[in-house]
Design a protein around this motif. Sequence first.
Motif, PDB file in Angstrom:
ATOM      1  N   LEU A 128      62.689  38.990  78.654  1.00 29.00           N
ATOM      2  CA  LEU A 128      62.832  39.864  79.809  1.00 29.00           C
ATOM      3  C   LEU A 128      61.684  39.554  80.754  1.00 29.00           C
ATOM      4  CD1 LEU A 128      64.078  42.273  81.339  1.00 29.00           C
ATOM      5  CD2 LEU A 128      62.564  43.754  79.998  1.00 29.00           C
ATOM      6  N   VAL A 129      62.007  39.137  81.966  1.00 30.09           N
ATOM      7  CA  VAL A 129      61.019  38.754  82.971  1.00 30.09           C
ATOM      8  C   VAL A 129      61.169  39.692  84.161  1.00 30.09           C
ATOM      9  CG1 VAL A 129      60.323  36.913  84.556  1.00 30.09           C
ATOM     10  CG2 VAL A 129      61.056  36.339  82.238  1.00 30.09           C
ATOM     11  N   LEU A 130      60.049  40.193  84.658  1.00 28.08           N
ATOM     12  CA  LEU A 130      60.038  41.070  85.824  1.00 28.08           C
ATOM     13  C   LEU A 130      59.286  40.367  86.941  1.00 28.08           C
ATOM     14  CD1 LEU A 130      59.498  43.712  83.318  1.00 28.08           C
ATOM     15  CD2 LEU A 130      61.153  44.144  85.110  1.00 28.08           C
ATOM     16  N   PRO A 131      59.997  39.555  87.749  1.00 26.88           N
ATOM     17  CA  PRO A 131      59.349  38.728  88.762  1.00 26.88           C
ATOM     18  C   PRO A 131      58.502  39.502  89.773  1.00 26.88           C
ATOM     19  CG  PRO A 131      61.637  38.085  88.518  1.00 26.88           C
ATOM     20  CD  PRO A 131      61.444  39.347  87.728  1.00 26.88           C
ATOM     21  N   GLY A 132      58.809  40.762  90.001  1.00 23.52           N
ATOM     22  CA  GLY A 132      58.060  41.544  90.971  1.00 23.52           C
ATOM     23  C   GLY A 132      56.731  42.077  90.444  1.00 23.52           C
ATOM     24  N   ASP A 133      56.522  42.019  89.138  1.00 22.05           N
ATOM     25  CA  ASP A 133      55.282  42.522  88.551  1.00 22.05           C
ATOM     26  C   ASP A 133      54.148  41.543  88.792  1.00 22.05           C
ATOM     27  OD1 ASP A 133      56.791  44.608  87.590  1.00 22.05           O
ATOM     28  OD2 ASP A 133      56.272  44.309  85.478  1.00 22.05           O
ATOM     29  N   GLY A 134      52.983  42.057  89.077  1.00 22.71           N
ATOM     30  CA  GLY A 134      51.805  41.205  89.269  1.00 22.71           C
ATOM     31  C   GLY A 134      51.226  40.701  87.962  1.00 22.71           C
ATOM     32  N   ARG A 135      51.576  41.348  86.857  1.00 27.39           N
ATOM     33  CA  ARG A 135      51.138  40.940  85.524  1.00 27.39           C
ATOM     34  C   ARG A 135      52.374  40.736  84.650  1.00 27.39           C
ATOM     35  NH1 ARG A 135      45.775  43.250  83.482  1.00 27.39           N
ATOM     36  NH2 ARG A 135      46.868  42.727  81.594  1.00 27.39           N
ATOM     37  N   ALA A 136      52.185  40.035  83.553  1.00 30.27           N
ATOM     38  CA  ALA A 136      53.305  39.772  82.642  1.00 30.27           C
ATOM     39  C   ALA A 136      53.352  40.786  81.500  1.00 30.27           C
ATOM     40  CB  ALA A 136      53.199  38.362  82.081  1.00 30.27           C
ATOM     41  N   SER A 137      52.656  41.889  81.637  1.00 32.78           N
ATOM     42  CA  SER A 137      52.564  42.866  80.551  1.00 32.78           C
ATOM     43  C   SER A 137      53.904  43.468  80.150  1.00 32.78           C
ATOM     44  CB  SER A 137      51.606  43.990  80.933  1.00 32.78           C
ATOM     45  OG  SER A 137      50.328  43.465  81.185  1.00 32.78           O
ATOM     46  N   ARG A 138      54.862  43.529  81.073  1.00 27.92           N
ATOM     47  CA  ARG A 138      56.180  44.082  80.729  1.00 27.92           C
ATOM     48  C   ARG A 138      57.186  43.000  80.361  1.00 27.92           C
ATOM     49  NH1 ARG A 138      58.446  48.477  84.708  1.00 27.92           N
ATOM     50  NH2 ARG A 138      58.320  46.806  86.238  1.00 27.92           N
ATOM     51  N   TYR A 139      56.757  41.762  80.260  1.00 26.26           N
ATOM     52  CA  TYR A 139      57.660  40.703  79.797  1.00 26.26           C
ATOM     53  C   TYR A 139      57.893  40.921  78.304  1.00 26.26           C
ATOM     54  CZ  TYR A 139      56.964  37.894  84.071  1.00 26.26           C
ATOM     55  OH  TYR A 139      56.929  37.429  85.347  1.00 26.26           O
ATOM     56  N   VAL A 140      59.141  40.806  77.880  1.00 31.64           N
ATOM     57  CA  VAL A 140      59.474  40.986  76.462  1.00 31.64           C
ATOM     58  C   VAL A 140      60.026  39.666  75.949  1.00 31.64           C
ATOM     59  CG1 VAL A 140      60.835  42.282  74.781  1.00 31.64           C
ATOM     60  CG2 VAL A 140      59.951  43.437  76.825  1.00 31.64           C
ATOM     61  N   ARG A 141      59.201  38.971  75.181  1.00 27.29           N
ATOM     62  CA  ARG A 141      59.611  37.691  74.606  1.00 27.29           C
ATOM     63  C   ARG A 141      60.392  37.933  73.321  1.00 27.29           C
ATOM     64  NH1 ARG A 141      55.438  37.445  77.672  1.00 27.29           N
ATOM     65  NH2 ARG A 141      54.785  35.602  78.810  1.00 27.29           N
ATOM     66  N   HIS A 142      61.310  37.033  72.999  1.00 27.81           N
ATOM     67  CA  HIS A 142      62.141  37.149  71.790  1.00 27.81           C
ATOM     68  C   HIS A 142      62.876  38.491  71.771  1.00 27.81           C
ATOM     69  CE1 HIS A 142      60.078  33.579  70.400  1.00 27.81           C
ATOM     70  NE2 HIS A 142      58.927  34.197  70.614  1.00 27.81           N
TER      71      HIS A 142
END
Length: 168
Positions: A128-142
């Motif tokens: 899960l990628v949130l391109p609008g976020d300035g950080r990748a903290s809400r990216y959910v890998r796997h």
Amino acid sequence: MDRLVPTQRKPLEPGQVLITGDVAGDKLIDTRDLDARAGAPLDVDYVTRRFREVHRVRGVLLHEVLSELEPHWDRRHKMGRLNVVVVALSEDGFQVVLSLAEIDPEFGANRALLATRYNGETLQRPTLVLPGDGRASRYVRHLCRLRLLNVAPEDDPQSRSDMSSTSR
């Protein structure tokens, strides 16, 4: 009284993501199927604690995938879908919560993406990628599970305000 015993789910296979919660029926999606529907590559940049990074991702909009479901909206509210959250869970238990309105093009229009490719590498499970976020903290890998939950109040808000005014 007879109790219904829930049906035991078989474990997810590699590449599968389970969508469950307040929907008409659970749905399994496969990363390969998502990849076949993926849009054009997108460059996303974000800041980690030490670096600015740019990554090229390709995938399907989360809202597009979720709009294929039959969610259980709260029919008491004119805009029941505004009371729905999406819980994204990774294989290792990391989870992120988004509002459905946040990713809906009519409201927040956050282009949350289920990435199937990351820097040219095909992923076994989406990220899960949130391109609008300035950080990748809400990216959910796997990513292994998406759960829709209706968080609307259970009672009438007017009755709560009536009760609070009588308790003064």
